[in-house]
Design a protein around this motif. Structure first.
Motif, PDB file in Angstrom:
ATOM      1  N   LEU A 164     -30.730 -32.337 -20.368  1.00  0.00           N
ATOM      2  CA  LEU A 164     -30.547 -30.903 -20.068  1.00  0.00           C
ATOM      3  C   LEU A 164     -31.890 -30.176 -19.933  1.00  0.00           C
ATOM      4  N   ALA A 165     -32.951 -30.923 -19.566  1.00  0.00           N
ATOM      5  CA  ALA A 165     -34.311 -30.371 -19.452  1.00  0.00           C
ATOM      6  C   ALA A 165     -34.866 -29.912 -20.800  1.00  0.00           C
ATOM      7  N   LYS A 166     -34.372 -30.510 -21.870  1.00  0.00           N
ATOM      8  CA  LYS A 166     -34.915 -30.292 -23.221  1.00  0.00           C
ATOM      9  C   LYS A 166     -34.977 -28.813 -23.636  1.00  0.00           C
ATOM     10  N   PRO A 167     -33.842 -28.155 -23.717  1.00  0.00           N
ATOM     11  CA  PRO A 167     -33.837 -26.749 -24.160  1.00  0.00           C
ATOM     12  C   PRO A 167     -34.354 -26.622 -25.590  1.00  0.00           C
ATOM     13  N   GLN A 168     -34.820 -25.423 -25.918  1.00  0.00           N
ATOM     14  CA  GLN A 168     -35.417 -25.168 -27.238  1.00  0.00           C
ATOM     15  C   GLN A 168     -34.319 -24.877 -28.263  1.00  0.00           C
ATOM     16  N   ILE A 169     -33.609 -25.926 -28.635  1.00  0.00           N
ATOM     17  CA  ILE A 169     -32.469 -25.765 -29.545  1.00  0.00           C
ATOM     18  C   ILE A 169     -32.926 -25.377 -30.940  1.00  0.00           C
ATOM     19  N   LYS A 170     -33.996 -25.980 -31.401  1.00  0.00           N
ATOM     20  CA  LYS A 170     -34.478 -25.677 -32.753  1.00  0.00           C
ATOM     21  C   LYS A 170     -34.767 -24.191 -32.914  1.00  0.00           C
ATOM     22  N   GLU A 171     -35.333 -23.582 -31.859  1.00  0.00           N
ATOM     23  CA  GLU A 171     -35.680 -22.159 -31.905  1.00  0.00           C
ATOM     24  C   GLU A 171     -34.542 -21.268 -31.417  1.00  0.00           C
ATOM     25  N   GLN A 172     -33.446 -21.882 -30.912  1.00  0.00           N
ATOM     26  CA  GLN A 172     -32.313 -21.141 -30.360  1.00  0.00           C
ATOM     27  C   GLN A 172     -32.748 -20.196 -29.243  1.00  0.00           C
ATOM     28  N   VAL A 173     -33.595 -20.717 -28.358  1.00  0.00           N
ATOM     29  CA  VAL A 173     -34.032 -19.980 -27.171  1.00  0.00           C
ATOM     30  C   VAL A 173     -33.135 -20.374 -25.995  1.00  0.00           C
ATOM     31  N   PHE A 174     -32.668 -19.393 -25.236  1.00  0.00           N
ATOM     32  CA  PHE A 174     -31.751 -19.657 -24.124  1.00  0.00           C
ATOM     33  C   PHE A 174     -32.330 -19.297 -22.755  1.00  0.00           C
ATOM     34  N   SER A 175     -33.032 -18.180 -22.671  1.00  0.00           N
ATOM     35  CA  SER A 175     -33.569 -17.753 -21.373  1.00  0.00           C
ATOM     36  C   SER A 175     -35.060 -18.056 -21.294  1.00  0.00           C
ATOM     37  N   PRO A 176     -35.558 -18.410 -20.095  1.00  0.00           N
ATOM     38  CA  PRO A 176     -34.843 -18.484 -18.812  1.00  0.00           C
ATOM     39  C   PRO A 176     -34.175 -19.842 -18.553  1.00  0.00           C
ATOM     40  N   TRP A 177     -34.150 -20.737 -19.552  1.00  0.00           N
ATOM     41  CA  TRP A 177     -33.526 -22.064 -19.357  1.00  0.00           C
ATOM     42  C   TRP A 177     -32.111 -21.922 -18.798  1.00  0.00           C
ATOM     43  N   LYS A 178     -31.309 -21.047 -19.402  1.00  0.00           N
ATOM     44  CA  LYS A 178     -29.908 -20.898 -18.990  1.00  0.00           C
ATOM     45  C   LYS A 178     -29.800 -20.544 -17.514  1.00  0.00           C
ATOM     46  N   GLU A 179     -30.527 -19.540 -17.086  1.00  0.00           N
ATOM     47  CA  GLU A 179     -30.424 -19.068 -15.709  1.00  0.00           C
ATOM     48  C   GLU A 179     -30.908 -20.127 -14.717  1.00  0.00           C
ATOM     49  N   GLN A 180     -31.938 -20.866 -15.098  1.00  0.00           N
ATOM     50  CA  GLN A 180     -32.479 -21.887 -14.190  1.00  0.00           C
ATOM     51  C   GLN A 180     -31.576 -23.118 -14.124  1.00  0.00           C
ATOM     52  N   ILE A 181     -30.947 -23.484 -15.242  1.00  0.00           N
ATOM     53  CA  ILE A 181     -29.961 -24.568 -15.227  1.00  0.00           C
ATOM     54  C   ILE A 181     -28.777 -24.178 -14.335  1.00  0.00           C
ATOM     55  N   GLN A 182     -28.354 -22.937 -14.440  1.00  0.00           N
ATOM     56  CA  GLN A 182     -27.251 -22.460 -13.599  1.00  0.00           C
ATOM     57  C   GLN A 182     -27.636 -22.520 -12.118  1.00  0.00           C
ATOM     58  N   ALA A 183     -28.887 -22.189 -11.812  1.00  0.00           N
ATOM     59  CA  ALA A 183     -29.346 -22.250 -10.427  1.00  0.00           C
ATOM     60  C   ALA A 183     -29.400 -23.691  -9.926  1.00  0.00           C
ATOM     61  N   LEU A 184     -29.883 -24.605 -10.758  1.00  0.00           N
ATOM     62  CA  LEU A 184     -29.943 -26.020 -10.378  1.00  0.00           C
ATOM     63  C   LEU A 184     -28.550 -26.586 -10.145  1.00  0.00           C
ATOM     64  N   ALA A 185     -27.613 -26.162 -10.967  1.00  0.00           N
ATOM     65  CA  ALA A 185     -26.250 -26.690 -10.860  1.00  0.00           C
ATOM     66  C   ALA A 185     -25.585 -26.306  -9.543  1.00  0.00           C
ATOM     67  N   LYS A 186     -26.103 -25.302  -8.855  1.00  0.00           N
ATOM     68  CA  LYS A 186     -25.534 -24.918  -7.565  1.00  0.00           C
ATOM     69  C   LYS A 186     -25.849 -25.938  -6.475  1.00  0.00           C
ATOM     70  N   ALA A 187     -26.838 -26.795  -6.726  1.00  0.00           N
ATOM     71  CA  ALA A 187     -27.172 -27.849  -5.765  1.00  0.00           C
ATOM     72  C   ALA A 187     -26.234 -29.032  -6.009  1.00  0.00           C
ATOM     73  N   PRO A 188     -25.381 -29.385  -5.067  1.00  0.00           N
ATOM     74  CA  PRO A 188     -24.370 -30.421  -5.304  1.00  0.00           C
ATOM     75  C   PRO A 188     -24.933 -31.822  -5.494  1.00  0.00           C
ATOM     76  N   ASN A 189     -26.201 -32.030  -5.135  1.00  0.00           N
ATOM     77  CA  ASN A 189     -26.825 -33.349  -5.301  1.00  0.00           C
ATOM     78  C   ASN A 189     -27.466 -33.528  -6.670  1.00  0.00           C
ATOM     79  N   VAL A 190     -27.279 -32.564  -7.573  1.00  0.00           N
ATOM     80  CA  VAL A 190     -27.894 -32.621  -8.900  1.00  0.00           C
ATOM     81  C   VAL A 190     -26.828 -32.847  -9.972  1.00  0.00           C
ATOM     82  N   PHE A 191     -27.017 -33.915 -10.746  1.00  0.00           N
ATOM     83  CA  PHE A 191     -26.207 -34.202 -11.929  1.00  0.00           C
ATOM     84  C   PHE A 191     -27.045 -33.878 -13.168  1.00  0.00           C
TER      85      PHE A 191
END
Length: 276
Positions: A164-191
């Motif tokens: 998942l591109a190594k989100p900062q779970i320990k620090e509970q940081v979400f942005s901008p990881w969340k928005e960029q993951i959502q943008a990547l997911a719009k590309a159908p060739n990306v799992f």
């Protein structure tokens, strides 16, 4: 068939494996197929994809040899220097082995945050589809913008985001990881691989509640057709064990349909890596 889409083997070498520091002493030994097979059998996993941990052709040959002698290793994600002038020749050489399914570069360790957009690297990526090879993207959240640009430039190339591109779970940081993951997911060739999450949390006292929000974001973005399970064994031993990684996802998926569970646990990996 249940597939572990992301794990590693190595014969420990303290010089080559210098990324394993003293805080990771549990990893300072050999990890080979017989040990993994026992873990997989105990958790009902039928096969695995083994992924490079060292950037050398010797590593790729080592993993392919293990796959040749262990039928439960369904595929190899290896390494060649995609920036090299002879990259296509090396691809042609390795692609004769049907167990080679894809390639990976340890982009997270590169000093240039835009490494993936360098012309010589993109030239190497452009050859992969000819040999029906996938590409695993190993990055930190800071690289997600570059990853998005890369996948847009190669819309026919199958890509998968590791961990998942190594989100900062320990620090509970979400942005901008969340928005960029959502943008990547719009590309159908990306799992995306649901792997390596326990080691991004607090190694010693993480809880499901720490990880669940990140899983929610990933499942909402990619759905159940483009996510796959990976144990990240043996690295997962830093924050648990093989069974821990399985139980985490079994608990998360308990209310999902049997069809969606089957996709996550194996069908998606088999599709992405064209497993026999």
């Amino acid at each position: 068939m249940k597939i572990d889409a992301h794990q590693h083997f190595w014969q420990y070498n303290p010089v080559r494996d210098s990324w394993i520091d003293n805080s990771m002493s549990v990893l300072m030994r050999d990890f080979l197929p017989s040990e993994l097979k026992e873990e997989m059998d105990n958790n009902g996993i039928d096969g695995c994809i083994t992924v490079q941990a060292d950037q050398s052709e010797e590593e790729t040959n080592f993993l392919l040899q293990l796959a040749q002698s262990n039928s439960f290793i369904k595929g190899v994600v290896g390494w060649i220097d995609l920036r090299a002038a002879n990259a296509e020749d090396r691809l042609a050489h390795f692609a004769t082995n049907e167990k080679l399914k894809g390639l990976r570069h340890i982009v997270q360790a590169e000093p240039d945050e835009h490494f993936m957009l360098q012309n010589d690297f993109k030239r190497g990526i452009s050859f992969l589809s000819k040999y029906r090879l996938t590409y695993d993207i190993l990055i930190f959240p800071k690289h997600l913008g570059t990853a998005l640009e890369l996948v847009k430039q190669f819309p026919e190339q199958p890509f998968v985001i590791d961990h998942l591109a190594k989100p900062q779970i320990k620090e509970q940081v979400f942005s901008p990881w969340k928005e960029q993951i959502q943008a990547l997911a719009k590309a159908p060739n990306v799992f995306c691989k649901v792997s390596g999450l326990v080691t991004e949390a607090n190694w010693h006292n993480w809880k499901m509640e720490d990880i669940r929000p990140y899983l929610d974001i990933a499942f909402e973005a990619f759905g159940t057709d483009r996510l796959m399970f990976g144990s990240d064994w043996p690295v997962c031993k830093l924050a648990g064990n093989y069974t821990t990684t399985c139980v985490l996802m079994e608990e998360y998926l308990k209310d999902f349909s049997e069809v969606d569970k089957a996709k996550f646990w194996g069908i998606n990996a088999a599709k992405f890596y064209t497993l026999n």
